[in-house]
Design a protein around this motif. Sequence first.
Motif, PDB file in Angstrom:
ATOM      1  N   ALA A 208       0.822  -1.215   0.000  1.00 57.36           N
ATOM      2  CA  ALA A 208       0.000   0.000   0.000  1.00 57.36           C
ATOM      3  C   ALA A 208       0.853   1.262   0.000  1.00 57.36           C
ATOM      4  N   GLY A 209       2.179   1.102   0.099  1.00 54.45           N
ATOM      5  CA  GLY A 209       3.088   2.244   0.066  1.00 54.45           C
ATOM      6  C   GLY A 209       3.192   3.004   1.364  1.00 54.45           C
ATOM      7  N   ILE A 210       2.792   2.390   2.471  1.00 60.98           N
ATOM      8  CA  ILE A 210       2.832   3.055   3.781  1.00 60.98           C
ATOM      9  C   ILE A 210       4.119   2.652   4.493  1.00 60.98           C
ATOM     10  N   THR A 211       4.985   3.619   4.731  1.00 59.80           N
ATOM     11  CA  THR A 211       6.257   3.347   5.413  1.00 59.80           C
ATOM     12  C   THR A 211       6.535   4.324   6.553  1.00 59.80           C
ATOM     13  N   ASP A 212       5.628   5.265   6.820  1.00 59.34           N
ATOM     14  CA  ASP A 212       5.853   6.247   7.881  1.00 59.34           C
ATOM     15  C   ASP A 212       5.542   5.618   9.246  1.00 59.34           C
ATOM     16  N   TYR A 213       5.406   6.457  10.268  1.00 59.02           N
ATOM     17  CA  TYR A 213       5.260   5.956  11.632  1.00 59.02           C
ATOM     18  C   TYR A 213       4.080   5.010  11.799  1.00 59.02           C
ATOM     19  N   ARG A 214       3.052   5.143  10.955  1.00 57.86           N
ATOM     20  CA  ARG A 214       1.856   4.305  11.085  1.00 57.86           C
ATOM     21  C   ARG A 214       2.118   2.858  10.696  1.00 57.86           C
ATOM     22  N   ALA A 215       3.152   2.638   9.893  1.00 54.35           N
ATOM     23  CA  ALA A 215       3.348   1.338   9.264  1.00 54.35           C
ATOM     24  C   ALA A 215       3.546   0.212  10.276  1.00 54.35           C
ATOM     25  N   LYS A 286       5.635  11.372  16.640  1.00 56.13           N
ATOM     26  CA  LYS A 286       6.726  12.340  16.766  1.00 56.13           C
ATOM     27  C   LYS A 286       8.096  11.680  16.660  1.00 56.13           C
ATOM     28  N   LEU A 287       8.245  10.494  17.241  1.00 55.17           N
ATOM     29  CA  LEU A 287       9.555   9.875  17.372  1.00 55.17           C
ATOM     30  C   LEU A 287       9.889   8.899  16.257  1.00 55.17           C
ATOM     31  N   GLY A 288       8.879   8.397  15.569  1.00 53.52           N
ATOM     32  CA  GLY A 288       9.130   7.445  14.498  1.00 53.52           C
ATOM     33  C   GLY A 288       9.876   6.223  14.985  1.00 53.52           C
ATOM     34  N   GLY A 289      11.035   5.930  14.362  1.00 54.40           N
ATOM     35  CA  GLY A 289      11.795   4.733  14.702  1.00 54.40           C
ATOM     36  C   GLY A 289      12.253   4.669  16.142  1.00 54.40           C
ATOM     37  N   LYS A 290      12.395   5.798  16.804  1.00 52.22           N
ATOM     38  CA  LYS A 290      12.820   5.805  18.207  1.00 52.22           C
ATOM     39  C   LYS A 290      11.716   5.320  19.156  1.00 52.22           C
ATOM     40  N   ALA A 291      10.525   5.097  18.619  1.00 57.50           N
ATOM     41  CA  ALA A 291       9.449   4.501  19.403  1.00 57.50           C
ATOM     42  C   ALA A 291       8.975   3.194  18.763  1.00 57.50           C
ATOM     43  N   LYS A 292       9.817   2.604  17.913  1.00 57.37           N
ATOM     44  CA  LYS A 292       9.468   1.328  17.301  1.00 57.37           C
ATOM     45  C   LYS A 292       9.836   0.189  18.247  1.00 57.37           C
ATOM     46  N   ILE A 293       8.840  -0.616  18.595  1.00 57.21           N
ATOM     47  CA  ILE A 293       9.001  -1.689  19.562  1.00 57.21           C
ATOM     48  C   ILE A 293       8.095  -2.839  19.109  1.00 57.21           C
ATOM     49  N   ASN A 294       8.518  -4.059  19.389  1.00 58.45           N
ATOM     50  CA  ASN A 294       7.667  -5.225  19.136  1.00 58.45           C
ATOM     51  C   ASN A 294       7.205  -5.833  20.455  1.00 58.45           C
ATOM     52  N   PRO A 295       5.881  -6.019  20.635  1.00 61.68           N
ATOM     53  CA  PRO A 295       4.760  -5.497  19.859  1.00 61.68           C
ATOM     54  C   PRO A 295       4.738  -3.966  19.900  1.00 61.68           C
ATOM     55  N   ASP A 328      21.789   5.401  14.675  1.00 61.90           N
ATOM     56  CA  ASP A 328      21.626   5.204  13.234  1.00 61.90           C
ATOM     57  C   ASP A 328      20.684   4.054  12.905  1.00 61.90           C
ATOM     58  N   ARG A 329      20.445   3.164  13.879  1.00 61.81           N
ATOM     59  CA  ARG A 329      19.537   2.041  13.657  1.00 61.81           C
ATOM     60  C   ARG A 329      18.108   2.363  14.077  1.00 61.81           C
ATOM     61  N   LYS A 330      17.856   3.620  14.464  1.00 60.17           N
ATOM     62  CA  LYS A 330      16.515   4.003  14.934  1.00 60.17           C
ATOM     63  C   LYS A 330      15.966   5.243  14.241  1.00 60.17           C
ATOM     64  N   THR A 331      16.615   5.731  13.181  1.00 57.99           N
ATOM     65  CA  THR A 331      16.231   7.034  12.618  1.00 57.99           C
ATOM     66  C   THR A 331      15.938   7.002  11.123  1.00 57.99           C
ATOM     67  N   ASP A 332      15.699   5.833  10.568  1.00 60.18           N
ATOM     68  CA  ASP A 332      15.371   5.757   9.139  1.00 60.18           C
ATOM     69  C   ASP A 332      13.928   6.221   8.924  1.00 60.18           C
ATOM     70  N   PRO A 333      13.672   7.062   7.916  1.00 59.75           N
ATOM     71  CA  PRO A 333      12.298   7.503   7.644  1.00 59.75           C
ATOM     72  C   PRO A 333      11.354   6.336   7.329  1.00 59.75           C
ATOM     73  N   LYS A 337      12.605  -0.212   8.339  1.00 59.44           N
ATOM     74  CA  LYS A 337      14.059  -0.389   8.321  1.00 59.44           C
ATOM     75  C   LYS A 337      14.717  -0.139   9.678  1.00 59.44           C
ATOM     76  N   ASN A 338      13.953   0.288  10.669  1.00 63.34           N
ATOM     77  CA  ASN A 338      14.506   0.558  11.995  1.00 63.34           C
ATOM     78  C   ASN A 338      14.490  -0.695  12.867  1.00 63.34           C
ATOM     79  N   ALA A 339      15.460  -0.787  13.750  1.00 63.43           N
ATOM     80  CA  ALA A 339      15.475  -1.866  14.731  1.00 63.43           C
ATOM     81  C   ALA A 339      14.370  -1.627  15.761  1.00 63.43           C
ATOM     82  N   SER A 340      13.928  -2.708  16.390  1.00 64.91           N
ATOM     83  CA  SER A 340      12.849  -2.615  17.382  1.00 64.91           C
ATOM     84  C   SER A 340      13.412  -2.686  18.797  1.00 64.91           C
TER      85      SER A 340
END
Length: 463
Positions: A208-215, A286-295, A328-333, A337-340
């Motif tokens: 669907a082309g969604i790669t921003d914070y919502r993805a 606001k934080l994008g990859g810096k708030a990427k966590i699994n789950p 650098d592993r938490k700031t990709d748009p 591609k960011n680590a969790s």
Amino acid sequence: MDKGSEDMITGCDLLLKGNVVLTDKVIENGYVAIRDGSVVAVGAGAVPDAKEVEDYSGSYILPGAIDAQVHSRSQKGQEGFAWSTRSAAAGGVTTVVDMPYDDGQLICDGVSVRDKAAEGEREARVDFALYGTCHPEVGPAKVGEMVEAGVCSFKFSTFGTHPERFPRIPPQTLYACFAEVARYGLAAGVHNENHEMVMAEIEKIKAAGITDYRAHGMSRPEITETLAMAEIYETGVATGCPAHVVHCSVGRGYEMCAAYQKQGYETSIECCIHYLTLNEEEHVAKLGGKAKINPPVRPAAEVEKLWTHLAAGNVTMISTDHVSWSEDRKTDPDMFKNASGVPGLEAIYALLLKGLKERGLPFTWAARLLAENPANHFRLSHRKGAIRVGRDADIVVMAQKPGPYDAAASGHNIVGWSPYQGINLPYRPVATYVRGQKVFDGVDVLAEPGNGTFVAPLRGSQA
């Protein structure tokens, strides 16, 4: 007064004075007496004699936290025990339970457990315990030797982050592993995401082309957690193994755990501090990859459900799932591609007290969720988990010192970023003690690498 005998409260090494937080009450203007690294008396009124007295009147004296979920070695050449336990000491965490998914080495046999314990003994500033795991191609064959080496629990995953470092354990192998772990009286903790559904959802969102914070959240809808949790708990039922979900971000999951408990099964569930603090609309946006966590971190409405379950007693323990990825592993748009994972050891106690205060809940919840319950779960309560006579004098003093959190300013974190950056914290650690030794004085971490000891659970007739 909580004491063993009259002679036990003479000749103390250290006396701490303040508001002592136990699991069931707060002793206003109380004291904790310490000798030879252990608690020898807890009470109020006339105080025992001691060589040294620390007066923390007006502050809260709480049991040091046992962080049930720490990844000290997830990125080779990055953090390690010396830095993770430095953050721990500054945050009031006196024991870290380290996960078995190390970069370059899965901790899945007796040799790797012993090697990691030896490294921890050289580097750790606070005490530590270790998880073990199983390689999917080996199954439960090495469980016994890991128990002998001193692991306090086993960790598995229903989702495959990486085939070697963080592999998925398929249902038939998970069943076999649970059955073997049950023989030793330990719990099996599991990462709760359904692999097939997550992978399908990721492909759908990418298409669907969604790669921003919502993805990230869209690719891991709530049902991916609860489907996995059903597998985990039913496997525990079938094998008689205590089944533990190591992180749950949705209210429905806590309902499931409580239902199994009501049916008489030994199930438990862990809530990470980020699920109680952060939300998708405000923080992930606001934080994008810096708030990427699994789950994923969920919407604000789901966060409030978790607090409702905490207040109802449906949360077993709270942890950080701490990992200090390089920036650098938490700031990709591109969110995919960011680590969790995020760091949190320095902030966990202060964040929990903030949440409890805002919701009018007693600080006794912190003593249970951060100390007593983890100690019981990992079979460490012969030494850890409470301000109680005979236990290790693992203590944090929390003072009312409001101000915004700044991860870089303290100097106690290997990274200068945090998803909690700028959050106003009403309470801060002003002292941390491990086995009666001050390891943090409110500004500096005093403990050197090698101060920490490896803590193994009681087993069999020892328990």
